[in-house]
Design an enzyme around this catalytic site. Structure first.
Site, mmCIF file in Angstrom:
data_model
loop_
_atom_site.group_PDB
_atom_site.id
_atom_site.type_symbol
_atom_site.label_atom_id
_atom_site.label_comp_id
_atom_site.label_asym_id
_atom_site.label_seq_id
_atom_site.Cartn_x
_atom_site.Cartn_y
_atom_site.Cartn_z
ATOM 1 N N ARG A 100 -31.573 16.198 -29.334
ATOM 2 C CA ARG A 100 -32.256 16.760 -28.170
ATOM 3 C C ARG A 100 -32.646 15.611 -27.248
ATOM 4 O O ARG A 100 -32.494 14.449 -27.592
ATOM 5 C CB ARG A 100 -33.442 17.664 -28.542
ATOM 6 C CG ARG A 100 -34.283 17.328 -29.716
ATOM 7 C CD ARG A 100 -35.194 16.124 -29.565
ATOM 8 N NE ARG A 100 -35.894 16.058 -28.302
ATOM 9 C CZ ARG A 100 -36.244 14.931 -27.705
ATOM 10 N NH1 ARG A 100 -35.953 13.752 -28.247
ATOM 11 N NH2 ARG A 100 -36.885 14.930 -26.574
ATOM 12 N N GLY A 101 -33.147 16.022 -26.064
ATOM 13 C CA GLY A 101 -33.373 15.020 -25.022
ATOM 14 C C GLY A 101 -32.136 15.037 -24.139
ATOM 15 O O GLY A 101 -31.006 14.935 -24.647
ATOM 16 N N ALA A 102 -32.363 15.179 -22.816
ATOM 17 C CA ALA A 102 -31.235 15.452 -21.919
ATOM 18 C C ALA A 102 -30.055 14.472 -22.065
ATOM 19 O O ALA A 102 -28.913 14.913 -22.280
ATOM 20 C CB ALA A 102 -31.750 15.502 -20.483
ATOM 21 N N ARG B 263 -27.678 24.895 -24.012
ATOM 22 C CA ARG B 263 -29.004 24.514 -23.482
ATOM 23 C C ARG B 263 -28.842 24.425 -21.956
ATOM 24 O O ARG B 263 -28.333 23.436 -21.430
ATOM 25 C CB ARG B 263 -29.480 23.182 -24.074
ATOM 26 C CG ARG B 263 -29.710 23.298 -25.581
ATOM 27 C CD ARG B 263 -30.806 22.389 -26.078
ATOM 28 N NE ARG B 263 -32.116 22.760 -25.627
ATOM 29 C CZ ARG B 263 -33.182 21.939 -25.706
ATOM 30 N NH1 ARG B 263 -33.047 20.729 -26.183
ATOM 31 N NH2 ARG B 263 -34.362 22.342 -25.291
ATOM 32 N N GLN C 34 -42.472 17.532 -30.041
ATOM 33 C CA GLN C 34 -41.656 16.319 -29.839
ATOM 34 C C GLN C 34 -42.534 15.080 -29.679
ATOM 35 O O GLN C 34 -42.131 13.971 -30.020
ATOM 36 C CB GLN C 34 -40.763 16.471 -28.587
ATOM 37 C CG GLN C 34 -39.610 17.426 -28.739
ATOM 38 C CD GLN C 34 -39.970 18.828 -28.287
ATOM 39 O OE1 GLN C 34 -41.127 19.226 -28.303
ATOM 40 N NE2 GLN C 34 -38.975 19.595 -27.894
ATOM 41 N N ASP D 209 -35.198 16.768 -17.169
ATOM 42 C CA ASP D 209 -33.967 17.442 -17.604
ATOM 43 C C ASP D 209 -33.056 17.792 -16.429
ATOM 44 O O ASP D 209 -31.842 17.936 -16.591
ATOM 45 C CB ASP D 209 -34.297 18.703 -18.392
ATOM 46 C CG ASP D 209 -34.827 18.318 -19.756
ATOM 47 O OD1 ASP D 209 -36.027 18.017 -19.862
ATOM 48 O OD2 ASP D 209 -34.034 18.281 -20.706
ATOM 49 N N ASN E 37 -38.801 19.608 -16.562
ATOM 50 C CA ASN E 37 -39.010 18.822 -17.792
ATOM 51 C C ASN E 37 -39.750 19.707 -18.787
ATOM 52 O O ASN E 37 -40.113 20.856 -18.481
ATOM 53 C CB ASN E 37 -39.786 17.530 -17.494
ATOM 54 C CG ASN E 37 -39.759 16.565 -18.671
ATOM 55 O OD1 ASN E 37 -38.694 16.278 -19.227
ATOM 56 N ND2 ASN E 37 -40.907 16.081 -19.086
ATOM 57 N N LYS E 38 -39.980 19.176 -19.966
ATOM 58 C CA LYS E 38 -40.595 19.932 -21.068
ATOM 59 C C LYS E 38 -41.825 20.704 -20.606
ATOM 60 O O LYS E 38 -42.637 20.190 -19.846
ATOM 61 C CB LYS E 38 -40.944 18.945 -22.183
ATOM 62 C CG LYS E 38 -41.596 19.520 -23.418
ATOM 63 C CD LYS E 38 -40.838 20.681 -24.014
ATOM 64 C CE LYS E 38 -39.393 20.362 -24.344
ATOM 65 N NZ LYS E 38 -38.608 21.555 -24.735
HETATM 66 O O1 MRU Z 1 -36.310 20.346 -25.616
HETATM 67 P P1 MRU Z 1 -36.066 18.869 -25.577
HETATM 68 O O2 MRU Z 1 -36.754 18.141 -26.680
HETATM 69 O O3 MRU Z 1 -34.610 18.529 -25.464
HETATM 70 O O4 MRU Z 1 -36.759 18.417 -24.225
HETATM 71 C C1 MRU Z 1 -36.676 17.070 -23.848
HETATM 72 C C2 MRU Z 1 -37.402 16.734 -22.617
HETATM 73 O O5 MRU Z 1 -37.989 17.567 -21.958
HETATM 74 C C3 MRU Z 1 -37.298 15.301 -22.162
HETATM 75 O O6 MRU Z 1 -38.442 14.910 -21.466
HETATM 76 C C4 MRU Z 1 -36.070 15.148 -21.245
HETATM 77 O O7 MRU Z 1 -34.958 15.722 -21.835
HETATM 78 C C5 MRU Z 1 -35.811 13.746 -20.933
HETATM 79 S S1 MRU Z 1 -35.204 12.831 -22.296
HETATM 80 C C6 MRU Z 1 -34.888 11.272 -21.722
#
Ligand code: MRU
Length: 350
Positions: free
Chosen positions: A52-54, A95, A205, A246, A256-257
């Protein structure tokens, strides 16, 4: 693992037959790598946040497509092309919010079609160039992270205390991450930052991943619940807020999250700089404003059951679980990318 930088959260085996992923659902308790070489395995790993993480999702998809095509039984170009289209379609929908996934898939497809044109139908050569492109995407991710670290550090002073949300660090991106990148670089140069990490409900996270990687790297990190952020800011414990992203719309609105926009509202109230850090590839010029970004919704049990010994909500109660929110551009002090630092009102065309 001794050192956080001894491994990457996403990689590929030397013979290009498997994607290797550090299963982030098991952290911080267990550091376990899994091997992936089929579409169902890859989709499952992305949907269930093993990766996970963009940016990491984009890299996993790129490497995954290359590995799946290498192992494919299709031995003519039209069948292989149909397979590529099917894989891409399924992955993009896995996603929907992070644009890096689509960006990486589009790059792999472009390389595939370019090599179909120039390789006289030589399938081995087409697949080799797809693998090379996927490896390039991963290496570019490392270079991008280092540039973000350098750009971000120009806005920080030694001893600063930084609040972050979710995980936009080494686990989410090869090398330093995005939001955590200036922190890693600064601390290696003696800046001695302090970090407050929001736990980041509902999937934690911040608690499981950000606290894990910063603590392991020897950085001073303090974990708080999301709803403590206002008090901590009022107590003047925070000098700056740094988060990942994201998708960035053309006007600078940022997905973002979930919970990020609340921090931006608080930051404006307490007059604290609010920085968003991400790769240039997260800027989506096709999406004019944040309200056009699809917000992923996730299963109810993540809120009602996941971390509890027994269910923590009445059976049958309605649950709403959006995974991301939109921070309006006007609340963002600066967007820090590998291409430079942008300030409100954002004009990414320059
Ligand atoms: O649901 P996730 O854990 O994939 O969400 C991640 C985030 O919101 C991060 O802040 C974003 O992807 C940036 S990661 C460099």
């Amino acid at each position: 693992m001794e050192n956080i930088f001894d491994f990457d959260s996403v990689g590929i085996s030397e013979d290009n037959s498997k994607v290797i992923i550090l299963d982030q659902t098991l952290l911080p308790g267990k550091e376990k790598f899994i091997e992936i070489n089929t579409l169902p395995e890859l989709t499952e790993a992305i949907v269930n946040l093993r990766v996970r993480g963009a940016p990491a999702i984009g890299v996993a998809a790129a490497l995954g497509i290359a590995v799946i095509l290498k192992g494919s039984k299709n031995n003519n170009i039209s069948d292989l092309t149909a397979e590529l289209e099917e894989i891409s379609e399924q992955l993009i929908n896995s996603r929907p919010t992070a644009v890096n996934l689509k960006w990486a898939i589009d790059k792999i497809k472009a390389k595939f079609f370019e090599s179909v044109r120039v390789s006289d139908g030589n399938i081995t050569r087409i697949i080799e160039s797809t693998i090379e492109e996927a490896r390039n995407i991963k290496n570019a991710d490392i270079a991008m992270s280092i540039k973000i670290a350098r750009n971000g550090l120009t806005l920080l002073k030694p001893g600063m205390s930084i609040l972050t949300h979710c995980n936009a660090g080494h686990l989410a991106v090869s090398r330093f991450g995005t939001a955590l990148a200036p922190i890693y670089l600064g601390n290696s140069e003696g800046y001695d930052f302090k970090v407050f990490a929001d736990e980041t409900r509902p999937l934690l996270q911040g608690a499981r991943l950000t606290a894990y990687e910063l603590h392991k790297a020897g950085i001073d990190v303090t974990l708080i619940c999301d709803n403590m952020a206002s008090l901590v800011m009022a107590q003047k414990k925070i000098d700056v807020i740094m988060v990942g992203c994201d998708r960035i719309a053309a006007n600078g609105d940022v997905a973002n999250k979930i919970g990020t926009s609340a921090l931006a509202v608080l930051a404006r109230h307490y007059k604290i700089p609010f920085y968003v850090l991400g790769p240039g590839s997260t800027i989506d010029m096709q999406t004019a404003t944040g309200d056009k970004i699809i917000i992923e919704e996730r299963p109810e049990y993540e809120i009602t059951d996941l971390w509890y010994a027994h269910k923590m909500a009445p059976e049958g109660v309605k649950v709403y679980n959006p995974a991301f929110d939109i921070t309006p551009a006007s609340l963002i002090t600066a967007i820090i990318t590998d291409k430079g630092i942008f300030r409100y009102p954002f004009d990414f065309s320059i």
